[in-house]
Design an enzyme around this catalytic site. Structure first.
Site, PDB file in Angstrom:
ATOM      1  NE  ARG A 280      11.869 -49.870   9.804  1.00 22.36           N
ATOM      2  CZ  ARG A 280      10.870 -49.167   9.221  1.00 22.36           C
ATOM      3  NH1 ARG A 280       9.642 -49.741   9.381  1.00 22.36           N
ATOM      4  NH2 ARG A 280      10.846 -48.181   8.768  1.00 22.36           N
TER       5      ARG A 280
ATOM      6  CE  LYS B  80       8.532 -49.607   3.951  1.00 19.49           C
ATOM      7  NZ  LYS B  80       9.570 -48.447   3.668  1.00 19.49           N
TER       8      LYS B  80
ATOM      9  NE  ARG C 133      13.309 -42.922   8.272  1.00 22.14           N
ATOM     10  CZ  ARG C 133      12.562 -42.053   7.506  1.00 22.14           C
ATOM     11  NH1 ARG C 133      12.897 -40.754   7.240  1.00 22.14           N
ATOM     12  NH2 ARG C 133      11.758 -42.418   6.910  1.00 22.14           N
TER      13      ARG C 133
ATOM     14  NE  ARG D 182       7.698 -40.516   8.448  1.00 23.59           N
ATOM     15  CZ  ARG D 182       7.902 -41.712   8.082  1.00 23.59           C
ATOM     16  NH1 ARG D 182       7.176 -42.320   7.334  1.00 23.59           N
ATOM     17  NH2 ARG D 182       9.008 -42.358   8.468  1.00 23.59           N
TER      18      ARG D 182
HETATM   19  P1  ADP Z   1       9.435 -45.278   6.417  1.00 22.18           P
HETATM   20  O1  ADP Z   1       8.013 -45.448   5.714  1.00 22.18           O
HETATM   21  O2  ADP Z   1      10.192 -44.153   5.874  1.00 22.18           O
HETATM   22  O3  ADP Z   1      10.081 -46.767   5.737  1.00 22.18           O
HETATM   23  P2  ADP Z   1       8.094 -46.075   8.730  1.00 22.18           P
HETATM   24  O4  ADP Z   1       6.966 -44.998   8.903  1.00 22.18           O
HETATM   25  O5  ADP Z   1       7.925 -47.565   8.387  1.00 22.18           O
HETATM   26  O6  ADP Z   1       9.280 -45.337   8.087  1.00 22.18           O
HETATM   27  O7  ADP Z   1       8.938 -46.060  10.068  1.00 22.18           O
HETATM   28  C1  ADP Z   1       9.235 -44.909  10.873  1.00 22.18           C
HETATM   29  C2  ADP Z   1      10.014 -45.194  11.994  1.00 22.18           C
HETATM   30  O8  ADP Z   1       9.137 -45.913  12.992  1.00 22.18           O
HETATM   31  C3  ADP Z   1      11.167 -46.104  12.115  1.00 22.18           C
HETATM   32  O9  ADP Z   1      12.392 -45.305  11.486  1.00 22.18           O
HETATM   33  C4  ADP Z   1      11.516 -46.383  13.432  1.00 22.18           C
HETATM   34  O10 ADP Z   1      11.794 -45.828  14.194  1.00 22.18           O
HETATM   35  C5  ADP Z   1       9.682 -47.031  13.859  1.00 22.18           C
HETATM   36  N1  ADP Z   1       9.486 -48.116  13.287  1.00 22.18           N
HETATM   37  C6  ADP Z   1       8.576 -48.361  12.373  1.00 22.18           C
HETATM   38  N2  ADP Z   1       8.600 -49.849  12.017  1.00 22.18           N
HETATM   39  C7  ADP Z   1       9.452 -50.446  12.988  1.00 22.18           C
HETATM   40  C8  ADP Z   1       9.654 -51.758  13.192  1.00 22.18           C
HETATM   41  N3  ADP Z   1       9.240 -52.782  12.634  1.00 22.18           N
HETATM   42  N4  ADP Z   1      10.681 -52.109  14.104  1.00 22.18           N
HETATM   43  C9  ADP Z   1      11.187 -51.028  14.971  1.00 22.18           C
HETATM   44  N5  ADP Z   1      10.858 -49.815  14.588  1.00 22.18           N
HETATM   45  C10 ADP Z   1      10.231 -49.358  13.729  1.00 22.18           C
HETATM   46  P1  ADP Z   2       7.602 -45.824   2.234  1.00 18.68           P
HETATM   47  O1  ADP Z   2       6.101 -46.089   2.632  1.00 18.68           O
HETATM   48  O2  ADP Z   2       8.371 -47.028   1.435  1.00 18.68           O
HETATM   49  O3  ADP Z   2       8.470 -45.023   3.054  1.00 18.68           O
HETATM   50  P2  ADP Z   2       5.997 -43.906   0.548  1.00 18.68           P
HETATM   51  O4  ADP Z   2       4.880 -44.601  -0.096  1.00 18.68           O
HETATM   52  O5  ADP Z   2       5.743 -42.985   1.646  1.00 18.68           O
HETATM   53  O6  ADP Z   2       7.333 -44.573   0.977  1.00 18.68           O
HETATM   54  O7  ADP Z   2       6.964 -42.894  -0.518  1.00 18.68           O
HETATM   55  C1  ADP Z   2       7.893 -42.052  -0.375  1.00 18.68           C
HETATM   56  C2  ADP Z   2       7.639 -40.663  -1.209  1.00 18.68           C
HETATM   57  O8  ADP Z   2       8.025 -40.970  -2.467  1.00 18.68           O
HETATM   58  C3  ADP Z   2       6.370 -40.062  -1.097  1.00 18.68           C
HETATM   59  O9  ADP Z   2       6.332 -38.682  -1.083  1.00 18.68           O
HETATM   60  C4  ADP Z   2       5.695 -40.413  -2.380  1.00 18.68           C
HETATM   61  O10 ADP Z   2       4.761 -39.792  -2.774  1.00 18.68           O
HETATM   62  C5  ADP Z   2       6.809 -40.780  -3.505  1.00 18.68           C
HETATM   63  N1  ADP Z   2       7.061 -42.137  -4.412  1.00 18.68           N
HETATM   64  C6  ADP Z   2       6.204 -43.057  -3.865  1.00 18.68           C
HETATM   65  N2  ADP Z   2       6.506 -44.081  -4.918  1.00 18.68           N
HETATM   66  C7  ADP Z   2       7.026 -43.366  -6.076  1.00 18.68           C
HETATM   67  C8  ADP Z   2       7.669 -43.445  -7.447  1.00 18.68           C
HETATM   68  N3  ADP Z   2       7.569 -44.805  -8.046  1.00 18.68           N
HETATM   69  N4  ADP Z   2       8.142 -42.615  -8.109  1.00 18.68           N
HETATM   70  C9  ADP Z   2       8.499 -41.358  -7.446  1.00 18.68           C
HETATM   71  N5  ADP Z   2       8.068 -41.121  -6.075  1.00 18.68           N
HETATM   72  C10 ADP Z   2       7.530 -42.053  -5.513  1.00 18.68           C
END
Ligand code: ADP
Ligand code: ADP
Ligand code: ZN
Length: 239
Positions: free
Chosen positions: A88, A13, A173, A162
């Site tokens: 979420r 994302k 998660r 992170r």
């Molecule tokens: P990822 O990129 O791995 O999907 P995020 O960076 O979006 O994770 O979120 C990291 C953490 O921040 C979540 O595991 C949760 O603890 C908190 N968080 C983020 N967005 C939300 C939301 N919309 N509602 C509740 N908690 C959230």
């Molecule tokens: P999210 O915001 O959904 O948690 P990220 O954009 O941070 O996910 O991506 C998670 C990890 O996977 C990052 O290290 C990113 O560089 C890698 N990644 C993202 N898209 C791809 C893909 N299409 N193929 C392989 N690795 C990816």
């Protein structure tokens, strides 16, 4: 353009949101980033949510909804925004509906990046990013060209990982995603707003597929917003 970007943790994302921001001139609102900033600043909210975020649990809906409601009123959201990591829960999706209605705004669509659970663990375990410019990287799939130097801003020794990106916390998660976040997908599907993109391909392929969905939405939503279904309401776009 107002878009909700959905998908499990590690789906890509944040990676794709940066491309969407560049092409469609919208503001990136990532609740995870916003919460991590609060934790780093050490303010009251930051202290309260630190343990929840770092252990992979969700922050309470009320606090999250209010944070977004305040944020979308900022001037940089006038051109549109992309929500990454929000909503979420179904309650957050309903909260979003209400706040958009209050402002006479429309959501253009929800974009789901679909990735198999087993690929997510690899993606998350190798993830790191630049603390200066936010560019995302991966040990195997997107290393920086020069070790410890950001390709994007040239920053040296700025890479961070992170606290919740461990194999154990990914399981928590992912469980929460399937239990509490995936039920939002039918919520948007029933309104013909859900667009699913295969996230298993390369970052470039996923980007191309997302752009093709968003280009289509830009073309078609104006007519929809002027239709009877939406009544006498303002369209997000100038015709
Ligand atoms: P990822 O990129 O791995 O999907 P995020 O960076 O979006 O994770 O979120 C990291 C953490 O921040 C979540 O595991 C949760 O603890 C908190 N968080 C983020 N967005 C939300 C939301 N919309 N509602 C509740 N908690 C959230
Ligand atoms: P999210 O915001 O959904 O948690 P990220 O954009 O941070 O996910 O991506 C998670 C990890 O996977 C990052 O290290 C990113 O560089 C890698 N990644 C993202 N898209 C791809 C893909 N299409 N193929 C392989 N690795 C990816
Ligand atoms: Zn950088």
């Amino acid at each position: 353009m107002i878009i909700v970007l959905m998908g499990p943790p590690g789906a890509g994302k944040g990676t794709q949101a940066r491309h969407i921001v560049d092409k469609y001139n919208v503001t990136h609102l990532a609740t995870g980033d916003m919460f991590r900033e609060k934790i780093a600043s050490g303010d009251d909210v930051g202290v309260k949510i630190k343990e929840m975020v770092e252990s992979g649990r969700l922050v309470p809906d009320e606090l999250t909804i209010q944070m977004i409601a305040d944020r979308i009123e900022q001037p940089d959201c006038k051109n549109g925004f992309i929500l990454d990591g929000f909503p979420r829960t179904v309650e957050q999706a309903e909260g979003l509906d209400m706040m958009l209605k209050e402002h006479g705004l429309f959501m253009d669509g929800a974009l789901e990046i679909k990735v198999d659970d087993n690929a997510l663990v690899d993606r998350i375990s190798g993830r790191f990013s630049c603390s200066d410019c936010g560019e995302g990287y991966h040990d195997d799939f997107k290393p920086s060209a020069v070790s410890d130097i950001c390709d994007c801003c040239g920053g040296e020794h700025k890479f961070v990982r992170r606290a919740d990106d461990t194999a154990e916390k990914v399981k928590t998660r992912l469980g929460i995603y399937h239990e509490q976040t995936a039920p939002i997908l039918p919520f948007y599907e029933q309104r013909n707003m859900l667009h699913t993109v295969d996230g298993m391909g390369s970052m470039e392929d996923v980007k191309i597929n997302i752009f093709s969905v968003l280009d289509g939405l830009e073309d078609s939503n104006c007519d929809l917003h002027d239709s009877k279904e939406y009544g006498d309401v303002r369209c997000n776009y100038k015709k």
